[in-house]
Design an enzyme around this catalytic site. Structure first.
Site, PDB file in Angstrom:
ATOM      1  N   GLU A 297      11.862  23.956  28.437  1.00 53.41           N
ATOM      2  CA  GLU A 297      11.123  23.747  27.193  1.00 53.41           C
ATOM      3  C   GLU A 297      10.801  22.275  26.950  1.00 53.41           C
ATOM      4  O   GLU A 297      11.201  21.684  25.934  1.00 53.41           O
ATOM      5  CB  GLU A 297      11.889  24.345  26.009  1.00 53.41           C
ATOM      6  N   GLU A 416      12.646  32.943  30.004  1.00 51.85           N
ATOM      7  CA  GLU A 416      13.383  33.484  28.860  1.00 51.85           C
ATOM      8  C   GLU A 416      12.460  34.448  28.141  1.00 51.85           C
ATOM      9  O   GLU A 416      11.279  34.146  27.934  1.00 51.85           O
ATOM     10  CB  GLU A 416      13.800  32.390  27.877  1.00 51.85           C
TER      11      GLU A 416
END
Length: 685
Positions: A297, A416
């Site tokens: 991220e 994810e």
């Protein structure tokens, strides 16, 4: 993902894809076709153009995802399509299902259409293949999916490797914990038994997020703590020994210190390079089943997108250079590169595509994350159901990553996925709607050839019990790895105690399956007597409901029925006895206020908040429907609906607010609260 996350038309036209000249390959899960026929008609034709309708009939085993291919004999071109994604490569045409029509039962048909252009003649094509099987009216054995050609250099085939990693699981909130050690966020130390049990559940890959911040020395060397690196290697080796693929990364460092790269460029880059230098050396000759992911991220403080893209490109390029230069197995190890924020918006995908193109390395994969359509994922703005808009968000995301990467030979890991509401409360999303999300996500991932890795920070699979906290969810997840499952419009039927019991009807979502029956435990109910089925309408008879409820039933779930389908997980239908919930007057403070509630068998779906003038009150004032768990939360055991300090922080002092509680039975209950100087008064009038 973190222990507490920081919030940061199904009818498809294919003109843009056609312009790019991309050929969409059939997903490997779809190769179940055994025989078929095709009815091709061009009912409308004009100078230079025509409209065609195509009907495909499946004669073999049920198909879950289809690709129809043919070659135009006269050089025609497809210019616009509906009910399919149509692409061309020369005269070869590929039509692929869209999200809602991918399943074709035996002897069932599916249709799509397109507009085309022609010159000279417009001769109809005569030879079609469905998932590689010639549609000649015969029925033969299933075909084998096509294989990709491994890249030169003797390394692993990235497309085949990432496909073999499905399904995947995340070891969340352990080695990525921010604190003294891997137990800092509440999970026990990782054991080899845990890894072996993850493998036993059917998972093929494990993502091992690691936060290095607290285990990295000072500059200029920024050395990794030897004991910590050895511990990480131990966990990785356990996973490899269990025959799992492994993804190892830099995790929460992304927001702890990498985010300051613009302001502190030299230090950030030096720390980042030191980590990957150490990892590349430590795992230099480790199995190619180990993949490296450059950073989780990625995000950058106080910069615009263009600058952020440049900073991420610099990190990804440096990561690539360090690992490749270390030699050994790292020369061809698959390296996983993220988009900015691991977000799948088109601009993010385009920027990563530019990096991948510039690196010109066949051993690369791309990664994004997916936590669903945000209002549904956190239950805000009234998005309590997995409706068409929620589904389309998933379809659009998976389509974009497929078109950006997979169709160009770059595999994709959804590193994810899950629902953001899980961070606060796994009941944020109603159980049946939650199951529909995961059922469809698994299905559509197979259609778009992307690999899913479930985010699990300990809330799903017990780290020491090795049991699923929600076995029903896991059953749906496991089924979604290979087939579709049938669902229904609800997993509950409500019978009001104060009224006469009547028939209850649910709409079945067959998803390409066939309804097989309704059972209670091991006892099959009798069709025509206990229930009826008409098309997709399942009706449970009043007499059956009365029997299941019993005389003078207590509130709550009185029986669980299960709808059985020809494949996939069964669909539970709870028979619930209820009356309209009752609320009572109360006083309290903004720090601790609860509405005394007799739920009387019902369950809270959402809550609206408005001032007397009709304007929205509370947080997220762009909607009257507040966020589940963040603004309010039911406490069924205590008989209360709790309003949070965050809710009152966004309410004007002294202004009365009307709350409307929406329950899953369909009933609504009004309540009024006024906050003044930190004190709260609640009343039913």
């Amino acid at each position: 993902m973190r222990g507490v996350r920081r919030w940061t038309a199904l009818i498809t036209t294919a003109a843009a894809t056609l312009a790019a000249g991309l050929l969409v390959l059939a997903p490997t899960a779809a190769f179940a076709a055994e025989g078929c026929t095709v009815d091709y008609k061009a009912p409308s034709q004009w100078p230079g153009g025509f409209t065609a309708n195509v009907t495909v009939t499946n004669l073999g085993a049920p198909v879950d995802g289809w690709t129809l291919a043919w070659t135009f004999p006269s050089g025609q071109r497809v210019t616009q399509a509906w009910n399919a994604v149509v692409t061309m490569s020369g005269a070869q045409v590929t039509a692929k299902n869209v999200g809602y029509n991918g399943a074709i039962a035996t002897n069932a048909s599916v249709s799509f259409g397109f507009n085309g252009s022609w010159s000279g003649t417009n001769t109809d094509p005569t030879a079609f293949t469905l998932n590689g099987v010639l549609c000649d009216g015969g029925v033969g054995g299933p075909t084998t999916p096509p294989t990709t050609t491994p890249p030169p250099g003797g390394g692993p085939d990235p497309m085949a490797t990432v496909a073999a990693m499905q399904p995947g699981w995340n070891l969340g909130n352990s080695l990525d914990s921010v604190g003294a050690d891997e137990t800092a966020w509440g999970n026990p130390r990782v054991t080899q038994a845990l890894i072996q049990n993850v493998k036993a559940q059917g998972y093929k890959s494990i993502r091992v997020p690691v936060t290095w911040d607290g285990h990295q020395g000072a500059g200029p060397g920024y050395a990794i703590e030897a004991a910590y690196l050895t511990r990480v290697q131990e966990v990785v080796n356990w996973a490899l020994a269990a025959d799992l693929y492994v993804v190892l990364n830099i995790h929460h460092d992304s927001w702890i210190w990498i985010a300051d790269m613009q302001a502190n460029h030299a230090t950030v880059l030096a720390r980042y390079n030191a980590i990957w230098t150490a990892l590349a050396q430590r795992f230099q000759n480790t199995s190619p089943r180990l993949l490296f992911e450059s950073v989780n991220e990625p995000q950058f403080n106080n910069v615009d997108d263009a600058t952020a893209y440049g900073l991420l490109n610099e990190l990804n390029t440096s990561f690539h250079r360090i690992v490749r230069a270390s030699g050994g197995a790292n020369a061809t190890r698959i390296l996983v590169l993220p988009t900015l924020h691991t977000n799948a918006d088109q601009g993010r995908l385009d920027a990563l595509n530019a990096t991948i193109g510039a690196l010109d390395d066949p051993y690369l994969a791309a990664t994004v994350h997916y936590y669903g359509f945000w209002p549904f994922s956190v239950n805000v703005a009234g998005y309590t159901r997995f409706n068409a808009e929620v589904q389309q968000d998933l379809v659009g995301t998976f389509d974009r990553v497929h078109n950006a990467f997979v169709s160009r030979g770059v595999p994709v890991l959804i590193g994810e996925y899950g629902l953001l509401g899980f961070d606060a409360h796994t009941g944020t999303i109603e159980q049946g709607e939650k199951l529909k999300f995961f059922e469809f996500a698994g299905h559509y991932a197979r259609q778009r050839n992307v690999t899913l890795q479930l985010w699990d920070n300990g809330q799903h699979f017990g780290r020491t019990s090795f049991q699923w906290s929600d076995p029903e969810l896991f059953a749906m997840l496991k089924a979604s790895w290979t087939v579709r499952s049938g669902t229904a419009s609800s997993d509950q039927v409500f019978a009001e105690r104060a009224s006469a019991v009547t028939d209850k009807t649910l709409t079945l979502n067959l998803n390409g399956t066939a309804f097989r029956g309704l059972r209670q435990g091991t006892t099959s109910l009798v069709q025509g007597t206990d229930y009826t089925v008409s098309g997709d309408q399942l009706t449970i008879k009043a007499a059956t409901l009365r029997r299941l409820l019993g005389s003078n039933p207590a509130y709550g779930v009185r029986a669980n029925l299960h709808a059985e389908f020809s494949q996939g997980a069964p669909w539970r239908i709870s028979v619930v006895s209820f009356d309209t919930p009752l609320v009572q007057n109360a006083t309290g403070t903004t720090a601790s206020f609860a509405v005394p509630t007799q739920f009387r068998g019902d369950q809270l779906a959402t809550m609206e908040a408005k001032y007397a003038d009709g304007s929205n009150a509370g947080p997220h004032d762009w909607t009257s429907f507040k966020e589940f768990s963040r603004a309010f939360q039911p406490d069924y055991a205590a008989g209360a609906i709790r309003l949070t300090p965050d809710f009152f922080a966004a309410v004007a002092d002294g202004r009365a607010v009307t709350l409307t509680f929406h329950f899953w039975s369909g009933r609504t209950v009004a309540y009024h609260v006024t906050e003044s100087g930190g004190n709260v008064t609640g009343s039913t009038t």
